[in-house]
Design a protein around this motif. Structure first.
Motif, PDB file in Angstrom:
ATOM      1  N   THR A 174     -12.422   4.456   9.060  1.00 26.01           N
ATOM      2  CA  THR A 174     -12.223   5.681   9.830  1.00 26.01           C
ATOM      3  C   THR A 174     -13.577   6.131  10.353  1.00 26.01           C
ATOM      4  OG1 THR A 174     -10.402   6.291   8.361  1.00 26.01           O
ATOM      5  CG2 THR A 174     -11.285   8.023   9.779  1.00 26.01           C
ATOM      6  N   LEU A 175     -13.657   6.335  11.666  1.00 23.41           N
ATOM      7  CA  LEU A 175     -14.917   6.730  12.298  1.00 23.41           C
ATOM      8  C   LEU A 175     -14.903   8.211  12.662  1.00 23.41           C
ATOM      9  CD1 LEU A 175     -15.449   3.749  14.758  1.00 23.41           C
ATOM     10  CD2 LEU A 175     -16.231   3.985  12.404  1.00 23.41           C
ATOM     11  N   TYR A 176     -16.025   8.836  12.426  1.00 26.01           N
ATOM     12  CA  TYR A 176     -16.247  10.235  12.775  1.00 26.01           C
ATOM     13  C   TYR A 176     -17.433  10.256  13.726  1.00 26.01           C
ATOM     14  CZ  TYR A 176     -13.526  10.741   8.505  1.00 26.01           C
ATOM     15  OH  TYR A 176     -12.548  10.635   7.549  1.00 26.01           O
ATOM     16  N   THR A 177     -17.180  10.533  14.995  1.00 28.81           N
ATOM     17  CA  THR A 177     -18.245  10.465  15.991  1.00 28.81           C
ATOM     18  C   THR A 177     -19.142  11.698  15.935  1.00 28.81           C
ATOM     19  OG1 THR A 177     -16.796  11.405  17.672  1.00 28.81           O
ATOM     20  CG2 THR A 177     -16.922   9.008  17.549  1.00 28.81           C
ATOM     21  N   ASN A 178     -20.387  11.493  16.363  1.00 25.09           N
ATOM     22  CA  ASN A 178     -21.389  12.558  16.352  1.00 25.09           C
ATOM     23  C   ASN A 178     -21.545  13.212  17.718  1.00 25.09           C
ATOM     24  OD1 ASN A 178     -21.940  11.806  13.677  1.00 25.09           O
ATOM     25  ND2 ASN A 178     -23.437  10.291  14.342  1.00 25.09           N
ATOM     26  N   THR A 179     -21.082  12.547  18.781  1.00 22.74           N
ATOM     27  CA  THR A 179     -21.279  13.049  20.146  1.00 22.74           C
ATOM     28  C   THR A 179     -19.967  12.942  20.914  1.00 22.74           C
ATOM     29  OG1 THR A 179     -21.814  10.904  21.121  1.00 22.74           O
ATOM     30  CG2 THR A 179     -23.632  12.126  20.118  1.00 22.74           C
ATOM     31  N   LEU A 180     -19.980  13.524  22.100  1.00 22.72           N
ATOM     32  CA  LEU A 180     -18.819  13.418  22.981  1.00 22.72           C
ATOM     33  C   LEU A 180     -18.827  12.117  23.777  1.00 22.72           C
ATOM     34  CD1 LEU A 180     -18.609  17.090  24.301  1.00 22.72           C
ATOM     35  CD2 LEU A 180     -17.235  16.008  22.516  1.00 22.72           C
ATOM     36  N   ASN A 181     -19.976  11.460  23.862  1.00 23.69           N
ATOM     37  CA  ASN A 181     -20.096  10.193  24.579  1.00 23.69           C
ATOM     38  C   ASN A 181     -19.799   9.045  23.608  1.00 23.69           C
ATOM     39  OD1 ASN A 181     -20.680   8.020  26.173  1.00 23.69           O
ATOM     40  ND2 ASN A 181     -22.878   8.439  26.338  1.00 23.69           N
ATOM     41  N   HIS A 182     -18.612   8.501  23.703  1.00 26.64           N
ATOM     42  CA  HIS A 182     -18.183   7.443  22.785  1.00 26.64           C
ATOM     43  C   HIS A 182     -18.466   6.038  23.317  1.00 26.64           C
ATOM     44  CE1 HIS A 182     -14.995  10.347  20.907  1.00 26.64           C
ATOM     45  NE2 HIS A 182     -16.225  10.823  20.857  1.00 26.64           N
ATOM     46  N   GLN A 183     -18.973   5.921  24.542  1.00 26.42           N
ATOM     47  CA  GLN A 183     -19.167   4.604  25.148  1.00 26.42           C
ATOM     48  C   GLN A 183     -20.116   3.689  24.361  1.00 26.42           C
ATOM     49  OE1 GLN A 183     -17.098   3.345  27.359  1.00 26.42           O
ATOM     50  NE2 GLN A 183     -16.115   5.333  27.135  1.00 26.42           N
ATOM     51  N   PRO A 184     -21.249   4.188  23.857  1.00 29.16           N
ATOM     52  CA  PRO A 184     -22.104   3.298  23.063  1.00 29.16           C
ATOM     53  C   PRO A 184     -21.395   2.784  21.804  1.00 29.16           C
ATOM     54  CG  PRO A 184     -23.344   5.209  23.785  1.00 29.16           C
ATOM     55  CD  PRO A 184     -21.910   5.478  24.121  1.00 29.16           C
ATOM     56  N   LEU A 185     -20.631   3.651  21.150  1.00 28.40           N
ATOM     57  CA  LEU A 185     -19.859   3.254  19.972  1.00 28.40           C
ATOM     58  C   LEU A 185     -18.836   2.189  20.338  1.00 28.40           C
ATOM     59  CD1 LEU A 185     -18.723   3.534  17.067  1.00 28.40           C
ATOM     60  CD2 LEU A 185     -17.332   5.438  17.934  1.00 28.40           C
ATOM     61  N   LEU A 186     -18.089   2.430  21.403  1.00 21.12           N
ATOM     62  CA  LEU A 186     -17.057   1.474  21.824  1.00 21.12           C
ATOM     63  C   LEU A 186     -17.666   0.142  22.250  1.00 21.12           C
ATOM     64  CD1 LEU A 186     -14.711   3.951  23.721  1.00 21.12           C
ATOM     65  CD2 LEU A 186     -14.411   2.993  21.422  1.00 21.12           C
ATOM     66  N   ALA A 187     -18.858   0.183  22.847  1.00 20.40           N
ATOM     67  CA  ALA A 187     -19.548  -1.057  23.224  1.00 20.40           C
ATOM     68  C   ALA A 187     -19.959  -1.838  21.972  1.00 20.40           C
ATOM     69  CB  ALA A 187     -20.763  -0.746  24.090  1.00 20.40           C
ATOM     70  N   TYR A 188     -20.426  -1.133  20.950  1.00 22.46           N
ATOM     71  CA  TYR A 188     -20.791  -1.792  19.693  1.00 22.46           C
ATOM     72  C   TYR A 188     -19.558  -2.444  19.055  1.00 22.46           C
ATOM     73  CZ  TYR A 188     -22.257  -2.508  14.880  1.00 22.46           C
ATOM     74  OH  TYR A 188     -22.520  -3.074  13.653  1.00 22.46           O
TER      75      TYR A 188
ATOM     76  N   TYR B 156      -8.029   1.927  17.084  1.00 23.65           N
ATOM     77  CA  TYR B 156      -7.094   2.997  17.425  1.00 23.65           C
ATOM     78  C   TYR B 156      -7.863   4.300  17.600  1.00 23.65           C
ATOM     79  CZ  TYR B 156      -3.909  -0.335  15.212  1.00 23.65           C
ATOM     80  OH  TYR B 156      -3.216  -1.473  14.854  1.00 23.65           O
ATOM     81  N   LYS B 157      -7.625   5.008  18.711  1.00 28.20           N
ATOM     82  CA  LYS B 157      -8.136   6.373  18.852  1.00 28.20           C
ATOM     83  C   LYS B 157      -7.105   7.245  18.156  1.00 28.20           C
ATOM     84  CE  LYS B 157     -10.009   9.760  21.905  1.00 28.20           C
ATOM     85  NZ  LYS B 157     -10.607  10.067  23.162  1.00 28.20           N
ATOM     86  N   ILE B 158      -7.548   8.076  17.228  1.00 25.07           N
ATOM     87  CA  ILE B 158      -6.615   8.831  16.405  1.00 25.07           C
ATOM     88  C   ILE B 158      -6.899  10.322  16.468  1.00 25.07           C
ATOM     89  CG2 ILE B 158      -6.182   6.916  14.809  1.00 25.07           C
ATOM     90  CD1 ILE B 158      -8.138   8.272  12.833  1.00 25.07           C
ATOM     91  N   GLY B 159      -5.934  11.103  16.057  1.00 28.28           N
ATOM     92  CA  GLY B 159      -6.085  12.537  15.865  1.00 28.28           C
ATOM     93  C   GLY B 159      -5.992  12.810  14.377  1.00 28.28           C
ATOM     94  N   GLY B 160      -6.446  13.970  13.956  1.00 27.19           N
ATOM     95  CA  GLY B 160      -6.393  14.286  12.531  1.00 27.19           C
ATOM     96  C   GLY B 160      -7.717  13.974  11.883  1.00 27.19           C
ATOM     97  N   ASP B 161      -7.682  13.215  10.786  1.00 27.71           N
ATOM     98  CA  ASP B 161      -8.888  12.893  10.029  1.00 27.71           C
ATOM     99  C   ASP B 161      -9.616  11.737  10.700  1.00 27.71           C
ATOM    100  OD1 ASP B 161     -10.758  13.020   7.975  1.00 27.71           O
ATOM    101  OD2 ASP B 161      -9.647  11.598   6.729  1.00 27.71           O
ATOM    102  N   GLY B 162     -10.619  12.046  11.486  1.00 27.85           N
ATOM    103  CA  GLY B 162     -11.393  11.024  12.172  1.00 27.85           C
ATOM    104  C   GLY B 162     -11.111  10.963  13.652  1.00 27.85           C
TER     105      GLY B 162
END
Length: 136
Positions: free
Chosen positions: A68-82, A94-100
């Motif tokens: 489960t990933l918890y992002t630190n920023t609104l720009n998720h592109q670097p994370l998704l590229a990794y 999976y992009k999820i709602g709720g916890d993470g």
């Protein structure tokens, strides 16, 4: 969608390599009629494609984890590229709602590989790892 379509989907889910003749016999139709039904299911988007199921353990990827990933920023592109770069280990994202924010399903051949993956992930997000013990 009728009962015959549901039977066809059920049979294709069990064996997508079945011949249309064999499929027709299983759903009490001719092979040509079954092929027409399958084509219609493809044209309407009910059937999106055919896949294979790979035994990851037999490929040496014995560690099965959900992260489960918890992002630190609104720009998720670097994370998704990794994540994209690590595709051999990442089975599903999976992009999820709720916890993470995202849930990754991963397979790794060793603890060293998962450790290296998580070290790289630290640059983009916080995470929680759940290891699969046994599939029921």
């Amino acid at each position: 969608m009728d009962q015959t379509d549901l039977l066809i989907l059920s049979e294709l889910s069990k064996n997508s390599r079945i011949t249309m003749k064999e499929l027709g016999e299983k759903v009490h139709m001719t092979g040509q009629a079954a092929a027409s039904r399958v084509a219609k299911l493809e044209d309407t988007g009910v059937l999106e494609g055919y896949t294979i199921k790979v035994n990851q353990s037999k490929l040496g990827c014995i560690i099965h984890a959900f992260i489960t990933l918890y992002t630190n920023t609104l720009n998720h592109q670097p994370l998704l590229a990794y994540i994209k770069m690590k595709e051999p280990f990442v089975l599903n994202t999976y992009k999820i709602g709720g916890d993470g924010c995202y849930l990754l399903e991963c397979r790794f051949p060793s603890n060293q590989h998962i450790d290296e993956f998580l070290d790289g992930l630290n640059e983009y997000a916080n995470y929680k790892v759940s290891m699969v013990i046994k599939k029921s």
